[in-house]
Scaffold this active site. Structure first.
Site, short mmCIF file in Angstrom:
data_model
loop_
_atom_site.label_atom_id
_atom_site.label_comp_id
_atom_site.label_asym_id
_atom_site.label_seq_id
_atom_site.Cartn_x
_atom_site.Cartn_y
_atom_site.Cartn_z
N LYS A 133 29.33 -20.63 25.58
CA LYS A 133 30.75 -21.02 25.54
C LYS A 133 31.38 -20.64 26.87
CE LYS A 133 31.68 -22.35 21.17
NZ LYS A 133 32.38 -23.61 20.84
N ASP A 161 29.85 -25.42 26.61
CA ASP A 161 30.97 -26.00 25.85
C ASP A 161 32.26 -25.38 26.35
OD1 ASP A 161 32.71 -27.12 24.07
OD2 ASP A 161 31.87 -26.19 22.28
N GLU A 190 30.07 -29.77 27.51
CA GLU A 190 30.96 -30.49 26.59
C GLU A 190 32.40 -30.41 27.07
OE1 GLU A 190 30.53 -29.29 22.45
OE2 GLU A 190 28.50 -28.60 22.89
N ASP A 213 32.72 -34.50 22.67
CA ASP A 213 32.76 -33.82 21.38
C ASP A 213 34.08 -34.16 20.69
OD1 ASP A 213 33.01 -32.07 19.25
OD2 ASP A 213 32.63 -30.26 20.37
N LYS A 235 29.90 -33.34 14.94
CA LYS A 235 30.15 -32.30 13.94
C LYS A 235 30.51 -33.01 12.63
CE LYS A 235 31.74 -28.56 16.97
NZ LYS A 235 31.64 -29.09 18.34
#
EC number: 4.2.1.113
Length: 320
Positions: A133, A161, A190, A213, A235
């Site tokens: 992250k 991300d 992302e 995303d 997701k």
């Protein structure tokens, strides 16, 4: 003869889980269990705070309405994404559409300690992929951490991300600290910037591939092949029904894009279903499902090899 149960649950989270500046103390959700004769199918409905349009309470109302309609013979699906996904999973299990085979590999979520990551990757079959992250701290720090990991582990590929955290300037500051020789081992980043146009420009200027995303859930998004775009991260809890997930995977694959099935911090039951969906729809692509360690318990179906205690169905609160 159709019958159904609905359960409500709440799992304590580890202390440090923060979503969009909100500390997530518990993960709240619902299960639906459908029966038709001897067959049974389960689904999880767990809207993600800060990301899902619907709240847990709204999802509960929609689920109970849908279940009652299903018991009367209805074949439709609810509109809310999390409810549509959970209901469609229960139906897919009930009818045998969702295969049992699962991909229980998960790209480990790395906090930035290369020694810890080396140990976790040692047990990982196949290619070495981890997720980091970025965007939570200074962009320069993120760049240095990513560079350190890629330097320390020569066969490592990273998925990053940013959750649209960066301005174009911050994104460039990040890239400046990643050795150009290592950038090809960033599988994708992302949503680096707040707008798609800025993210596209970042990919062109730095040679770092990006992935969509949040964009997938915006009304004006269309699947197209674009310079610098390598992947889409899907997701399902935020997407909708299994059919919608299949459509998005097919659209990505038709353009030569990698499609990654990813967690919305579901319980162990939901994660094991996502592992099956990944093996079915995206075989060979490592799913992004390494979120169970954020929780203090499993429920109904444990993740293979996980040591967390697992609650049985009769320990859950039954609504129907």
């Amino acid at each position: 003869m159709r019958s159904a149960q609905v359960y409500r649950w709440q799992i304590p989270m580890d202390a440090g889980v923060v979503l969009r500046d909100r500390r997530l103390k518990t993960r709240d959700g619902l299960y639906v269990c459908l029966r038709d004769g001897e067959r049974e199918g389960w689904g999880e409905i767990s809207p993600l705070p800060g990301f899902s349009q619907e709240t847990w309470e709204e999802a509960q109302t929609a689920l109970l309405t849908w279940v009652n309609d299903w018991l009367q013979g209805s074949e439709g699906l609810p509109e809310m994404p999390s409810v549509a996904f959970g209901a469609s999973c229960a139906l897919a299990e009930l009818t045998g559409v969702l295969p049992e085979a699962a991909d229980y590999r998960a790209a480990p979520l790395c906090t930035g300690d290369p020694d810890d990551l080396v140990l976790r990757l040692a047990d990982m079959p196949g290619e070495k992929i981890a997720k980091v992250k970025v965007g939570l701290y200074e962009a320069v720090r993120d760049g240095m951490v990513v560079n350190l990991l890629l330097e320390a582990i020569p066969d490592l590929h990273l998925r990053l991300d940013a959750n649209r955290a960066w301005t174009p300037l911050k994104a460039q500051q990040f890239a400046k600290y990643v050795n150009p020789d290592y950038r090809a081992r960033i599988a994708f980043l992302e949503e680096p910037c707040k707008t798609r146009d800025d993210s596209r420009a970042f990919a062109r200027e730095t040679g770092i591939a990006i992935a969509w995303d949040e964009s997938l859930r915006e009304a004006d998004f269309t699947f197209e092949a674009e310079e610098g775009v390598r992947a889409v991260v899907i997701k399902p809890t935020l997407t909708g029904s299994l059919d919608k997930v299949r459509e998005q995977v097919a659209a990505a694959h038709a353009l030569g894009l990698t499609a990654v099935i990813s967690s919305s911090i579901e319980s162990s039951l939901g994660l094991t279903q996502l592992a099956r969906i990944a093996a079915w729809l995206t075989p060979g692509t490592l799913p992004g499902l390494d979120t169970l360690h954020l929780m203090q318990a499993q429920q109904v179906r444990p993740w293979p090899g996980n040591a967390l205690p697992c609650l049985k169905r009769d320990e859950l609160e039954r609504l129907l």
